[in-house]
Design a protein around this motif. Sequence first.
Motif, mmCIF file in Angstrom:
data_model
loop_
_atom_site.group_PDB
_atom_site.id
_atom_site.type_symbol
_atom_site.label_atom_id
_atom_site.label_comp_id
_atom_site.label_asym_id
_atom_site.label_seq_id
_atom_site.Cartn_x
_atom_site.Cartn_y
_atom_site.Cartn_z
ATOM 1 N N THR A 288 0.673 -1.173 0.231
ATOM 2 C CA THR A 288 -0.534 -0.118 -0.386
ATOM 3 C C THR A 288 0.707 1.318 0.123
ATOM 4 O O THR A 288 0.932 2.098 -1.199
ATOM 5 N N LEU A 289 2.030 1.533 0.936
ATOM 6 C CA LEU A 289 3.015 2.414 0.807
ATOM 7 C C LEU A 289 3.550 2.808 -0.060
ATOM 8 O O LEU A 289 4.040 3.530 -0.776
ATOM 9 N N ALA A 290 3.819 1.268 -1.077
ATOM 10 C CA ALA A 290 4.435 1.187 -2.012
ATOM 11 C C ALA A 290 3.972 2.396 -3.467
ATOM 12 O O ALA A 290 4.089 3.367 -4.230
ATOM 13 N N ALA A 291 2.511 1.500 -3.357
ATOM 14 C CA ALA A 291 1.499 2.336 -4.168
ATOM 15 C C ALA A 291 1.302 3.200 -4.373
ATOM 16 O O ALA A 291 0.995 4.390 -4.993
ATOM 17 N N LEU A 292 1.095 4.390 -2.856
ATOM 18 C CA LEU A 292 1.652 5.569 -3.092
ATOM 19 C C LEU A 292 2.223 6.549 -3.224
ATOM 20 O O LEU A 292 1.554 7.351 -4.161
ATOM 21 N N VAL A 293 3.347 5.923 -3.164
ATOM 22 C CA VAL A 293 4.422 6.537 -3.584
ATOM 23 C C VAL A 293 4.766 6.625 -4.807
ATOM 24 O O VAL A 293 5.236 7.480 -5.404
ATOM 25 N N CYS A 294 4.615 5.528 -5.564
ATOM 26 C CA CYS A 294 5.429 4.937 -7.194
ATOM 27 C C CYS A 294 4.279 5.248 -8.317
ATOM 28 O O CYS A 294 4.721 5.920 -9.062
ATOM 29 N N PHE A 295 2.944 5.179 -8.061
ATOM 30 C CA PHE A 295 1.590 5.238 -9.023
ATOM 31 C C PHE A 295 0.974 6.438 -8.707
ATOM 32 O O PHE A 295 0.061 6.371 -9.671
ATOM 33 N N VAL A 296 0.669 6.288 -7.355
ATOM 34 C CA VAL A 296 -0.335 6.974 -7.940
ATOM 35 C C VAL A 296 0.043 9.067 -7.777
ATOM 36 O O VAL A 296 -0.759 9.799 -8.615
ATOM 37 N N GLY A 297 1.196 9.074 -8.184
ATOM 38 C CA GLY A 297 1.306 10.483 -8.005
ATOM 39 C C GLY A 297 1.231 11.513 -6.956
ATOM 40 O O GLY A 297 0.528 11.610 -6.469
ATOM 41 N N LYS A 298 0.989 13.531 -7.898
ATOM 42 C CA LYS A 298 0.402 13.950 -7.794
ATOM 43 C C LYS A 298 -1.030 13.651 -7.233
ATOM 44 O O LYS A 298 -1.791 14.709 -8.107
ATOM 45 N N SER A 299 -1.902 14.206 -5.989
ATOM 46 C CA SER A 299 -3.020 13.493 -5.602
ATOM 47 C C SER A 299 -3.759 14.550 -5.004
ATOM 48 O O SER A 299 -3.017 15.366 -4.210
ATOM 49 N N VAL A 300 -4.369 16.045 -6.351
ATOM 50 C CA VAL A 300 -4.887 17.241 -5.459
ATOM 51 C C VAL A 300 -6.427 16.438 -4.588
ATOM 52 O O VAL A 300 -6.900 16.095 -5.529
ATOM 53 N N GLY A 301 -6.458 16.574 -3.301
ATOM 54 C CA GLY A 301 -7.529 16.309 -2.559
ATOM 55 C C GLY A 301 -8.443 17.565 -2.833
ATOM 56 O O GLY A 301 -8.436 18.871 -3.708
ATOM 57 N N PRO A 302 -10.125 18.028 -2.510
ATOM 58 C CA PRO A 302 -10.585 19.239 -2.478
ATOM 59 C C PRO A 302 -9.918 20.291 -1.704
ATOM 60 O O PRO A 302 -9.059 20.214 -0.500
ATOM 61 N N ALA A 303 -10.126 21.351 -2.201
ATOM 62 C CA ALA A 303 -9.094 22.697 -1.871
ATOM 63 C C ALA A 303 -9.448 22.971 -0.807
ATOM 64 O O ALA A 303 -8.670 23.410 0.415
ATOM 65 N N ALA A 304 -10.255 22.393 0.080
ATOM 66 C CA ALA A 304 -10.428 23.092 1.985
ATOM 67 C C ALA A 304 -10.727 21.799 2.867
ATOM 68 O O ALA A 304 -10.667 22.032 4.114
#
Length: 315
Positions: A288-304
């Motif tokens: 799970t950690l590797a997937a977050l680091v390597c494959f997700v890229g820059k995740s931009v969530g809700p601005a607020a």
Amino acid sequence: MTANLFTLSFFTELLSSGLRMTTPILYTALGETFSERAGITNIGLEGLMVVGAVSSFIGVSLTGSLLIGVLIAIGCGVLINALFAYCVIYRHSDQIVMGMALNILAAGAASFLYRAVFGISQTPEKVEGFQAISIPGLSKIPVLGQVLFSQNILLYLALILVPVCSFVLFKTPFGLHLRSVGEYPKAADSMGIKVYRMRFFGCIIGGALGGLGGAYLSIAYMNMYVDNLVSGRGYIALAAVIFGKWNPKGVLMATLLFGFTDALQMRLQAMSLGIPYQFMAMLPYLVTLAALVCFVGKSVGPAANTVNYVRGGKE
């Protein structure tokens, strides 16, 4: 031993088990998606699941009704998250601090409540949990039938909720309002949308589904409650929301990754490959950690997201 890794029965059991292990995380992550889309991050998902697990187990033990157990878990999840929502939305408490407080409070309260009801015993109490329901015709399909169509009703409900949640979030006025208060609450407020109310609703949905995720563990998967039953799944659900980019369909993919990896490590342990079990147990978290680091890229969530909104205050 390694020859057993490549049999059809091994893969069938792995997929079926992986889907079962995915379900509690999926429930909780779907609920958190609504909460974060409204601008509220609750890192107390572990606590929510613990509350759902212990309350449903006690409910089923005392009443003998699985339905009552599920309803109690949902109700307790709603009450706990309503308190959390009141503190962070109306009293403007720090969301992260309140989430951590929820985790600590839930762990202690659940342990005390369980012992108050059942006493102290070396052997955990058990209940008759949800049984698998084979769908006529479909359950006879090779591999796919056992994996998808021979499961319990809570698992079926979790899969159904994915398109339902997606539709509600992206195709309804309620979903539009919910997302607007998580992106630009001041603009939403100026358009007449009740920011506090929408954020509160998002938390309520998160509480209901988080409690249901915990209930699945105790009365549909393990059929018992022990301390540390949730075992970090709440934090995995939190990561799954980010991994899934705050979209129910993406969240499903993220939770499936953890669920199947967890099922794999348990089967590898059972095969006695000579690898210390501690390393096997680490596998799903590392993946799970590797997937977050390597494959997700820059995740931009809700601005607020995580930003408390004060009506009439400065942005």
